[in-house]
Design a protein around this motif. Structure first.
Motif, PDB file in Angstrom:
ATOM      1  N   ASN A  64      -2.191 -30.002  11.685  1.00 55.36           N
ATOM      2  CA  ASN A  64      -2.064 -30.292  13.120  1.00 55.36           C
ATOM      3  C   ASN A  64      -1.147 -31.479  13.352  1.00 55.36           C
ATOM      4  O   ASN A  64      -1.320 -32.249  14.275  1.00 55.36           O
ATOM      5  N   GLY A  65      -0.139 -31.592  12.462  1.00 57.94           N
ATOM      6  CA  GLY A  65       0.785 -32.724  12.536  1.00 57.94           C
ATOM      7  C   GLY A  65       1.899 -32.535  13.538  1.00 57.94           C
ATOM      8  O   GLY A  65       1.752 -31.837  14.547  1.00 57.94           O
ATOM      9  N   VAL A  66       3.052 -33.123  13.222  1.00 65.08           N
ATOM     10  CA  VAL A  66       4.170 -33.142  14.169  1.00 65.08           C
ATOM     11  C   VAL A  66       4.815 -31.773  14.327  1.00 65.08           C
ATOM     12  O   VAL A  66       5.526 -31.523  15.307  1.00 65.08           O
ATOM     13  N   GLY A  67       4.588 -30.886  13.384  1.00 64.99           N
ATOM     14  CA  GLY A  67       5.118 -29.530  13.500  1.00 64.99           C
ATOM     15  C   GLY A  67       6.602 -29.440  13.210  1.00 64.99           C
ATOM     16  O   GLY A  67       7.186 -30.312  12.558  1.00 64.99           O
ATOM     17  N   ILE A  68       7.201 -28.398  13.733  1.00 67.86           N
ATOM     18  CA  ILE A  68       8.599 -28.125  13.433  1.00 67.86           C
ATOM     19  C   ILE A  68       9.197 -27.384  14.613  1.00 67.86           C
ATOM     20  O   ILE A  68       8.514 -26.625  15.316  1.00 67.86           O
ATOM     21  N   THR A  69      10.481 -27.586  14.870  1.00 70.13           N
ATOM     22  CA  THR A  69      11.149 -26.908  15.994  1.00 70.13           C
ATOM     23  C   THR A  69      11.454 -25.457  15.618  1.00 70.13           C
ATOM     24  O   THR A  69      11.474 -25.089  14.441  1.00 70.13           O
ATOM     25  N   ASP A  70      11.710 -24.659  16.649  1.00 70.11           N
ATOM     26  CA  ASP A  70      12.047 -23.251  16.415  1.00 70.11           C
ATOM     27  C   ASP A  70      13.340 -23.118  15.609  1.00 70.11           C
ATOM     28  O   ASP A  70      13.466 -22.241  14.747  1.00 70.11           O
ATOM     29  N   ALA A  71      14.315 -23.978  15.875  1.00 68.44           N
ATOM     30  CA  ALA A  71      15.594 -23.908  15.154  1.00 68.44           C
ATOM     31  C   ALA A  71      15.388 -24.230  13.679  1.00 68.44           C
ATOM     32  O   ALA A  71      15.930 -23.556  12.799  1.00 68.44           O
ATOM     33  N   GLN A  72      14.584 -25.266  13.395  1.00 73.05           N
ATOM     34  CA  GLN A  72      14.318 -25.611  12.006  1.00 73.05           C
ATOM     35  C   GLN A  72      13.533 -24.503  11.307  1.00 73.05           C
ATOM     36  O   GLN A  72      13.802 -24.170  10.155  1.00 73.05           O
ATOM     37  N   LEU A  73      12.572 -23.924  12.028  1.00 70.99           N
ATOM     38  CA  LEU A  73      11.776 -22.837  11.454  1.00 70.99           C
ATOM     39  C   LEU A  73      12.649 -21.631  11.132  1.00 70.99           C
ATOM     40  O   LEU A  73      12.485 -20.993  10.082  1.00 70.99           O
ATOM     41  N   GLU A  74      13.587 -21.329  12.004  1.00 72.38           N
ATOM     42  CA  GLU A  74      14.489 -20.199  11.765  1.00 72.38           C
ATOM     43  C   GLU A  74      15.321 -20.428  10.514  1.00 72.38           C
ATOM     44  O   GLU A  74      15.503 -19.527   9.693  1.00 72.38           O
ATOM     45  N   LYS A  75      15.808 -21.660  10.335  1.00 73.83           N
ATOM     46  CA  LYS A  75      16.620 -21.963   9.160  1.00 73.83           C
ATOM     47  C   LYS A  75      15.793 -21.917   7.881  1.00 73.83           C
ATOM     48  O   LYS A  75      16.240 -21.422   6.851  1.00 73.83           O
ATOM     49  N   LEU A  76      14.571 -22.435   7.962  1.00 77.36           N
ATOM     50  CA  LEU A  76      13.725 -22.432   6.767  1.00 77.36           C
ATOM     51  C   LEU A  76      13.352 -21.012   6.340  1.00 77.36           C
ATOM     52  O   LEU A  76      13.289 -20.714   5.147  1.00 77.36           O
ATOM     53  N   ASN A  77      13.114 -20.131   7.309  1.00 79.22           N
ATOM     54  CA  ASN A  77      12.704 -18.762   6.984  1.00 79.22           C
ATOM     55  C   ASN A  77      13.859 -17.902   6.508  1.00 79.22           C
ATOM     56  O   ASN A  77      13.653 -16.926   5.795  1.00 79.22           O
ATOM     57  N   HIS A  78      15.080 -18.239   6.902  1.00 82.01           N
ATOM     58  CA  HIS A  78      16.212 -17.361   6.582  1.00 82.01           C
ATOM     59  C   HIS A  78      17.263 -18.015   5.700  1.00 82.01           C
ATOM     60  O   HIS A  78      18.230 -17.357   5.327  1.00 82.01           O
ATOM     61  N   SER A  79      17.095 -19.281   5.374  1.00 83.00           N
ATOM     62  CA  SER A  79      18.061 -19.927   4.495  1.00 83.00           C
ATOM     63  C   SER A  79      17.838 -19.463   3.065  1.00 83.00           C
ATOM     64  O   SER A  79      16.717 -19.478   2.565  1.00 83.00           O
ATOM     65  N   PRO A  80      18.893 -19.030   2.360  1.00 82.54           N
ATOM     66  CA  PRO A  80      18.716 -18.588   0.981  1.00 82.54           C
ATOM     67  C   PRO A  80      18.395 -19.735   0.028  1.00 82.54           C
ATOM     68  O   PRO A  80      17.914 -19.522  -1.073  1.00 82.54           O
ATOM     69  N   HIS A  81      18.691 -20.961   0.447  1.00 80.94           N
ATOM     70  CA  HIS A  81      18.449 -22.106  -0.435  1.00 80.94           C
ATOM     71  C   HIS A  81      18.120 -23.309   0.426  1.00 80.94           C
ATOM     72  O   HIS A  81      18.944 -23.782   1.191  1.00 80.94           O
ATOM     73  N   TYR A  82      16.889 -23.793   0.320  1.00 84.68           N
ATOM     74  CA  TYR A  82      16.460 -24.883   1.202  1.00 84.68           C
ATOM     75  C   TYR A  82      17.202 -26.182   0.932  1.00 84.68           C
ATOM     76  O   TYR A  82      17.251 -27.069   1.755  1.00 84.68           O
ATOM     77  N   MET A  83      17.758 -26.304  -0.273  1.00 83.78           N
ATOM     78  CA  MET A  83      18.455 -27.559  -0.581  1.00 83.78           C
ATOM     79  C   MET A  83      19.849 -27.588   0.038  1.00 83.78           C
ATOM     80  O   MET A  83      20.495 -28.605   0.058  1.00 83.78           O
ATOM     81  N   ILE A  84      20.338 -26.430   0.513  1.00 82.30           N
ATOM     82  CA  ILE A  84      21.648 -26.377   1.134  1.00 82.30           C
ATOM     83  C   ILE A  84      21.452 -26.287   2.640  1.00 82.30           C
ATOM     84  O   ILE A  84      21.071 -25.241   3.156  1.00 82.30           O
ATOM     85  N   SER A  85      21.710 -27.379   3.335  1.00 83.47           N
ATOM     86  CA  SER A  85      21.490 -27.389   4.776  1.00 83.47           C
ATOM     87  C   SER A  85      22.425 -28.394   5.416  1.00 83.47           C
ATOM     88  O   SER A  85      22.609 -29.493   4.913  1.00 83.47           O
ATOM     89  N   ARG A  86      23.019 -28.005   6.528  1.00 88.22           N
ATOM     90  CA  ARG A  86      23.885 -28.915   7.270  1.00 88.22           C
ATOM     91  C   ARG A  86      23.106 -29.729   8.285  1.00 88.22           C
ATOM     92  O   ARG A  86      23.663 -30.567   8.971  1.00 88.22           O
ATOM     93  N   ASP A  87      21.839 -29.433   8.401  1.00 87.08           N
ATOM     94  CA  ASP A  87      20.967 -30.156   9.322  1.00 87.08           C
ATOM     95  C   ASP A  87      20.291 -31.291   8.553  1.00 87.08           C
ATOM     96  O   ASP A  87      19.396 -31.069   7.750  1.00 87.08           O
ATOM     97  N   SER A  88      20.752 -32.517   8.790  1.00 84.86           N
ATOM     98  CA  SER A  88      20.201 -33.642   8.026  1.00 84.86           C
ATOM     99  C   SER A  88      18.724 -33.834   8.306  1.00 84.86           C
ATOM    100  O   SER A  88      17.945 -34.181   7.416  1.00 84.86           O
ATOM    101  N   GLY A  89      18.306 -33.605   9.542  1.00 80.27           N
ATOM    102  CA  GLY A  89      16.891 -33.750   9.871  1.00 80.27           C
ATOM    103  C   GLY A  89      16.056 -32.720   9.150  1.00 80.27           C
ATOM    104  O   GLY A  89      14.968 -33.017   8.649  1.00 80.27           O
ATOM    105  N   LEU A  90      16.554 -31.499   9.044  1.00 82.54           N
ATOM    106  CA  LEU A  90      15.814 -30.441   8.357  1.00 82.54           C
ATOM    107  C   LEU A  90      15.708 -30.748   6.878  1.00 82.54           C
ATOM    108  O   LEU A  90      14.677 -30.546   6.260  1.00 82.54           O
ATOM    109  N   GLU A  91      16.779 -31.270   6.297  1.00 87.25           N
ATOM    110  CA  GLU A  91      16.764 -31.562   4.871  1.00 87.25           C
ATOM    111  C   GLU A  91      15.766 -32.670   4.550  1.00 87.25           C
ATOM    112  O   GLU A  91      15.130 -32.664   3.504  1.00 87.25           O
ATOM    113  N   GLN A  92      15.609 -33.620   5.451  1.00 84.03           N
ATOM    114  CA  GLN A  92      14.683 -34.717   5.208  1.00 84.03           C
ATOM    115  C   GLN A  92      13.235 -34.288   5.404  1.00 84.03           C
ATOM    116  O   GLN A  92      12.348 -34.714   4.672  1.00 84.03           O
TER     117      GLN A  92
END
Length: 464
Positions: A399-427
């Motif tokens: 029940n924490g801070v959660g995640i935005t829809d855009a970040q969730l979309e990237k996490l579910n469909h990104s082939p590699h979580y370590m490769i991301s142009r979203d600095s906030g998502l990577e952190q």
């Protein structure tokens, strides 16, 4: 190869339709031509009928004969000559003024028989009977072509429709045979090309014969195959180099890091160190442990990605395994601002899967730790194990801070979580979730991220 037979069937259909349409059009044109070209004795415009008309309009006055003015004008205009042959003497007793000099004035029965169906001195002749004899019209030499021997066997005429159909069938069969022969040759060229196109995405080497009708396509496919093979070799080299680099870095970091951890642990337990310095030393120790865990995660992720991590599968009770991970976190004296709630139904005592116990334990640990790491203000983590159909479902929510829809979309469909142009998502979410996903997929399972109905992040694992 289903497209090739469809293509051939379509070609055959077009061919058959074309043959039928051409046959109908040709028959219609032939009938029209014959209707226009062959004189019909029943037609008033035909020379047969006109000869009889002239004979009817020829009148006798005493010993002389006279022709209707209209008929005389027509004969002169069309350059047609006419004679009247006496029925008894077979002599010409009347003729028009334009009678050629080479036309005889007396005839035998044989001559009359010949001119009735043929010619006189090359002039096509047509006859009409009158009371005084036989009227003969002579047309210009190149006006009509008469068949002087129109004799046919009755059997041939009676069987003409069957003969026509047989001839037409033979022609159609020959056309189809020639067409199928050429189409078969084309098909033998197309089939390898179709198969090679299917093999290209599978990284199979393709080598087509570069001769024949489709040689240009074959050359291009062979070139494409060589380029893809070269690219795959280069990619494998890069992957091996990357794996070796990660393994080397992990090994090089462990030695100095172990020294840092050892000396820092001694300083934390030192009696001579001030309280302030002890607090600073504890911070160094925790951060060093994070670095060690990160190095271990990086090395494990690399091994899983390149299938270098062997799976020691045994029968595992996921209820017991997940419960043990939760108990371990509670026993490690986690901060009071973090709470873990076990929501698995008490009636569910076991949920069995064949898996690598250590890897699954690592995955569940990463999920709970992920909830702790990314909710610095504290949260409650909810852990559930349930059985659905033929799958074991493990769900970790917070029940924490959660995640935005855009970040969730990237996490579910990104082939590699370590490769991301979203600095906030990577952190916020990265290597930990990648390892969980790799572990789950190595067990033919599926991991899904979503919004928790408690307000935070939800991670659901389905294992067969």
């Amino acid at each position: 190869m289903k497209s090739v037979p469809k293509l051939i069937a379509r070609f055959i259909g077009i061919l058959l339709l074309s043959v039928i349409l051409l046959a109908i059009i040709n028959i219609a044109l032939l009938g029209l031509i014959l209707f226009k070209q062959f004189p019909d004795s029943s037609n008033s415009d035909s020379p047969y009928q006109y000869a009889q008309t002239v004979a009817d309009n020829l009148t006798k006055t005493g010993d002389s004969f006279s022709l209707d003015v209209n008929d005389s004008t027509t004969l002169k205009k069309e350059n047609i000559w006419a004679v009247l042959i006496d029925e008894n003497s077979k002599q010409v007793i009347w003729h028009t003024e334009n009678l050629p000099n080479n036309v005889p004035n007396s005839y035998t029965l044989s001559d009359i028989s010949s001119l009735t169906s043929g010619y006189i001195e090359g002039y096509p002749t047509y006859t009409g009977s009158s009371n005084d004899g036989l009227v003969v019209l002579g047309y210009p030499k190149k006006s009509y072509w008469k068949h002087t021997t129109p004799t046919w066997k009755y059997k041939f005429i009676a069987n003409l429709p069957q003969i026509f159909m047989i001839a037409l069938s033979i022609n159609v069969i020959l056309i189809l045979f020639i067409y199928l022969w050429f189409t078969g040759k084309l098909t033998r060229s197309v089939n390898p090309i179709v198969q090679s196109i299917k093999d290209l995405p599978k990284s199979k080497r393709v080598k087509l014969n570069e001769k024949g009708t489709l040689s240009e396509i074959a050359v291009n496919i062979n070139q494409t195959s060589r380029i893809l093979q070269d690219q795959e070799k280069e990619l494998k080299k890069k992957e091996v180099a990357r794996a070796d680099w990660i393994a080397g870095i992990s090994h090089d970091i462990r030695t100095p890091l172990s020294m840092v951890l050892g000396y820092t642990s001694q300083l934390v337990n030192s009696q001579t160190l001030s309280t302030e310095n002890k607090q600073k030393t504890k911070v160094i120790l925790r951060q060093s442990e994070k670095i060690r865990n990160l190095v271990d995660d990086l090395n494990l992720s690399s091994k899983l990605e390149y299938s270098m991590q062997p799976l020691n599968t045994t029968q595992v009770n996921m209820v017991a395994l997940v419960r043990q991970v939760v108990v371990d976190f509670m026993n490690n004296d986690i901060e009071d601002k973090y709470a873990i709630e076990w929501l698995t139904e008490e009636s569910l005592s076991s949920c069995m899967v064949y898996a690598d116990k250590d890897l699954l334990k690592r995955a569940i640990t990463n999920l709970i730790q992920n909830g702790i790491n990314h909710n610095p203000e504290g949260c409650t983590i909810y852990v559930t194990v349930k059985q659905q159909s033929e799958q074991c479902v493990i769900q970790v929510e917070d029940n924490g801070v959660g995640i935005t829809d855009a970040q969730l979309e990237k996490l579910n469909h990104s082939p590699h979580y370590m490769i991301s142009r979203d600095s906030g998502l990577e952190q916020r979410h990265g290597l930990g979730l990648l390892i969980v996903k790799q572990i789950v997929e190595s067990h033919n399972g599926k991991m899904t991220l979503g919004h928790s109905h408690y307000g935070g992040l939800s991670v659901c694992i389905n294992l067969p």
